[in-house]
Design a protein around this motif. Structure first.
Motif, PDB file in Angstrom:
ATOM      1  N   ALA A  24      74.415  37.434  83.808  1.00 36.23           N
ATOM      2  CA  ALA A  24      73.326  37.744  82.854  1.00 36.23           C
ATOM      3  C   ALA A  24      73.343  39.234  82.525  1.00 36.23           C
ATOM      4  O   ALA A  24      73.808  40.047  83.317  1.00 36.23           O
ATOM      5  CB  ALA A  24      71.981  37.360  83.464  1.00 36.23           C
TER       6      ALA A  24
ATOM      7  N   LEU B 146      62.286  40.633  87.413  1.00 35.36           N
ATOM      8  CA  LEU B 146      63.368  39.753  87.873  1.00 35.36           C
ATOM      9  C   LEU B 146      63.109  38.301  87.463  1.00 35.36           C
ATOM     10  O   LEU B 146      64.034  37.597  87.039  1.00 35.36           O
ATOM     11  CB  LEU B 146      63.508  39.830  89.398  1.00 35.36           C
TER      12      LEU B 146
ATOM     13  N   ARG C  29      65.905  36.641  85.196  1.00 33.94           N
ATOM     14  CA  ARG C  29      66.740  35.591  85.800  1.00 33.94           C
ATOM     15  C   ARG C  29      66.286  34.184  85.438  1.00 33.94           C
ATOM     16  O   ARG C  29      67.084  33.303  85.155  1.00 33.94           O
ATOM     17  CB  ARG C  29      66.714  35.727  87.324  1.00 33.94           C
ATOM     18  N   ASP C  30      64.949  34.009  85.460  1.00 40.16           N
ATOM     19  CA  ASP C  30      64.429  32.649  85.368  1.00 40.16           C
ATOM     20  C   ASP C  30      63.746  32.374  84.043  1.00 40.16           C
ATOM     21  O   ASP C  30      63.405  31.229  83.739  1.00 40.16           O
ATOM     22  CB  ASP C  30      63.436  32.409  86.516  1.00 40.16           C
TER      23      ASP C  30
ATOM     24  N   LEU D 194      67.988  44.743  89.778  1.00 43.07           N
ATOM     25  CA  LEU D 194      68.799  44.013  88.795  1.00 43.07           C
ATOM     26  C   LEU D 194      70.273  44.044  89.202  1.00 43.07           C
ATOM     27  O   LEU D 194      70.980  43.033  89.091  1.00 43.07           O
ATOM     28  CB  LEU D 194      68.601  44.601  87.394  1.00 43.07           C
TER      29      LEU D 194
ATOM     30  N   ALA E  55      70.873  41.594  91.834  1.00 47.48           N
ATOM     31  CA  ALA E  55      70.840  40.229  91.297  1.00 47.48           C
ATOM     32  C   ALA E  55      72.002  39.977  90.337  1.00 47.48           C
ATOM     33  O   ALA E  55      72.023  38.954  89.656  1.00 47.48           O
ATOM     34  CB  ALA E  55      69.506  39.978  90.608  1.00 47.48           C
ATOM     35  N   LYS E  56      72.948  40.894  90.310  1.00 47.09           N
ATOM     36  CA  LYS E  56      74.138  40.742  89.450  1.00 47.09           C
ATOM     37  C   LYS E  56      73.785  40.659  87.970  1.00 47.09           C
ATOM     38  O   LYS E  56      74.454  39.962  87.206  1.00 47.09           O
ATOM     39  CB  LYS E  56      74.974  39.507  89.836  1.00 47.09           C
ATOM     40  N   VAL E  57      72.708  41.315  87.583  1.00 49.03           N
ATOM     41  CA  VAL E  57      72.350  41.386  86.161  1.00 49.03           C
ATOM     42  C   VAL E  57      72.924  42.691  85.605  1.00 49.03           C
ATOM     43  O   VAL E  57      72.676  43.770  86.166  1.00 49.03           O
ATOM     44  CB  VAL E  57      70.813  41.352  85.956  1.00 49.03           C
TER      45      VAL E  57
END
Lengths: 266, 266, 266, 266
Positions: free
Chosen positions: A1, A197, A201-202, A240, A243-245
């Protein structure tokens, strides 16, 4: 993402300073620079644009109602003609500084009361979108996620970005809890980072009323006028990253081959 | 022989009107449009630019000190940094309207006190010239004939235009008799037309002191705030026609192949 | 019967003039002078107050939202604290000129958008009334006949005046037809004079919808920004004279013995 | 010996704050409150006046050129009429807040560029003095020690106060070293306190050139925009206490029996 992190900047005026632009700048991918109507005299604009150009972030015009005393936060009953003209004026003024700094304008985002009015009022939103398009159809129009402003941008065939807020509370209709309400700003950094987040993410946010709202965002706003703005921006970026964003500026549409600025079209 | 006739325009503000722009427009080849600092709100700027674009006259930015109440006529001690930034801001703002109208900006002329300060003060004149060049090196810088401002424009490698006045009295040093002095403005149309003809055809002007001064001019200013401005402009045009002087906008220098606005250079 | 005729004045700003104050002044009993927020720089205020003091008319402060560009006609969402403070500021500024001219302030009337907002919004009206009372409880508060503003004045124990308009159309609820509507202004002098006479003598007005509305007025407003303002004022005065209506300023309440300005109370 | 300690206050504007007024207030006997021209919107003025009234310090109007962006520090070529009117406007505006707070205005001190211009220019100084006198002949006019402004005050038969600075460097002619020069501000608290003591006790100051200058002062200015303003004020107060100097407001002249405000004289 991927997500864009944006921050409002250049909100000092004359002898008065606001925010710690240089510190926040290291943690965001885009900045929205005040254009003299709610903040930002010409000298401040020049210095802020130079700072942003050197930091290689995407530069946007943060256009506002003409209200220095109210910091652009007091709604005014302006006509669509006035809105078109004040938007075009401010974009042009900022673009000149960007150009002189060897950079280019990338996006436009209304500020404060104009942002909120444009989220609700389609005619006002259209006036803003037309001004952006008439200046440069390659500019991205940034507005409240899911509101009238991105819709107006699409009507004007602009690239649009839906914006969400890490540290503002949401109502169940997707609007922001007004600043005059208690709890409108999420002061605690952990809670604000968690909200960001969840959005990124969601695609969801928990509303003031306690429900869950679907919310698509292309860009997250980091408020530069928090006293802990730099820390907040760093914490958000770290979360972020974890979270690999990927944090990256909004992508401009591929421009059609267009006439150089100033040449008459057709 | 050829000459440019220029007129200051767009000097209304909000509910207040000044000048009869539409009438004067028919008789001039260039206009200098107020940019919001001494006159001209965004809506007025948009309407004035549209009017000028339709009339096919050359459009210039009439940049000023920030002083609405004093109409930009009160000298202020501004730094060169402030001068650079306020000039760039106003040029950018006006260029946006020109671009949206399918026209392009052609020249820049300081207004009022800034004009007079830039005629005397080389450092201030340099700051203005740099702002013009950094926005667009193809713009023409207009200033008082023989003064520091055209010299600064040449240092910045801009095309420059030396301006003379039909209806302002000259001192023996080539400066304008200050407005606070009696006789500073030549009220009588015939006398003003005669002064303009002497300047354009013969390159001379009779000073307040009674002497004759050599004066080269590329452009003659027609004041739009005279109550008889339209008549004056028409009479001046007729006299120049009768003298076989061609009225035509200032010629821009052939532009070098330049990067599109906004692209980083080098 | 008696009536006060009032006119808005001092609405020039810097180099821009509006209205023909000196001509209208001869025909009215009261004037409302702009205080710098929608019009009227300090120099204009001084000259207008001097003019009014010499004409021996009652001098009022015409307080406004801070919006020169919009001439105070654009509604702004201001807080009650802001409204209180801006009202007090403007009253004080004008009172200083009145005092220096050997005159005294007699009444306060909000202008434009603030007038309309105060007619509808009791909290805003209370903020204005408190500012008037805190400055001088002997001042008269002038507002739209039958609206929230006179009610707020009564709550603050001020003398109040109900104002009606000769040349503005009325809606059936007693509000003014908004200026953006066609027919909001009664252009024809005879029709406007007839409306004023009906209000003053009979206490009635014919609404835009065609009905008849009971309307008590203590003062009639003569708009000074009509191009035919002086003629209109003269015609209105003549009609009232012919109808044996005495034109006279609003009566101030008998002041209680009060401490001199600046002495601490209690 | 006695001395007045004064501090500039209320220099916030809208969303921007400046200074730590509440902390400094405890250490001074007089305050000069910004009146909206260089700083201080109406709401800020009201709050600052209330704060000062509760602290029981003498309240003065800190009148300025109209230049928010330049914080009143840029000299402007204003006429004496403009100067008179802008001074009267600002005094009136501030006096209204003082009156509403149950306090009274005590003195007037020009700010920044107006202060410096009035120290040099007798005609400008006279315009300021006339405005003060026309508002209230019992007000004290504060200006640079030994300069044109106190002289103008005396010509207008006002009580005047000669002001000296603890933390500004002096030139050998008694003027202040301009802020643009290095060393213009004495940053070190001990050095500034020592300069204040030398002025108050001994009537002398050491100039930038190294000489000794006789300097009579009625009041010492404590700059509120230093980051260490509160500490500085406390240290200055302690040093004056230790030297047995009584800190007390400037004494107003015994007022002649005067007509109440607003009554016509003669």
């Amino acid at each position: 993402a991927t997500i864009d992190l944006n921050c409002d900047m250049g909100e000092s005026f004359g002898a008065w300073t606001m925010g710690d632009d240089a510190s926040v700048l290291a943690h965001v991918s885009s900045v929205n620079i005040a254009c003299g109507f709610h903040a930002g005299d010409p000298d401040t604009m020049r210095r802020t644009v130079d700072l942003a150009a050197r930091a290689n972030v995407a530069i946007g015009a943060h256009v506002s109602l003409p209200d220095l005393q109210g910091f652009g936060r007091r709604e005014m009953r302006v006509s669509t003609d006035e809105t078109y003209a004040m938007t075009l004026y401010q974009i042009g003024a900022l673009a000149g500084f960007a150009h002189a700094a060897g950079a280019r304008l990338h996006h436009v985002k209304p500020h404060g009361a104009l942002y909120n009015m444009a989220a609700r009022d389609a005619a006002l939103a259209d006036a803003i979108a037309r001004a952006v398009r008439d200046f440069d159809p390659a500019l991205i129009l940034v507005g409240l996620a899911g509101s009238e402003l991105p819709r107006a941008g699409e009507r004007a065939r602009l690239a649009v970005a839906h914006e969400a807020f890490a540290d503002r509370r949401y109502e169940s209709d997707g609007s922001l809890t007004p600043r005059r309400e208690a709890g409108a700003v999420i002061e605690h950094i952990d809670a604000a980072v968690a909200q960001a987040l969840a959005i990124v993410r969601d695609g969801i946010v928990t509303t003031r009323q306690g429900g869950t709202l679907a919310l698509h965002a292309d860009t997250i706003c980091v408020h530069g006028d928090r006293t802990d703005a730099a820390l907040f921006a760093r914490r958000l970026r770290e979360a972020l990253d974890a979270a690999k964003v990927l944090i990256t500026p909004l992508a401009m549409k591929p421009s059609p081959p267009s006439p150089a600025m100033g040449e008459r079209v057709g």
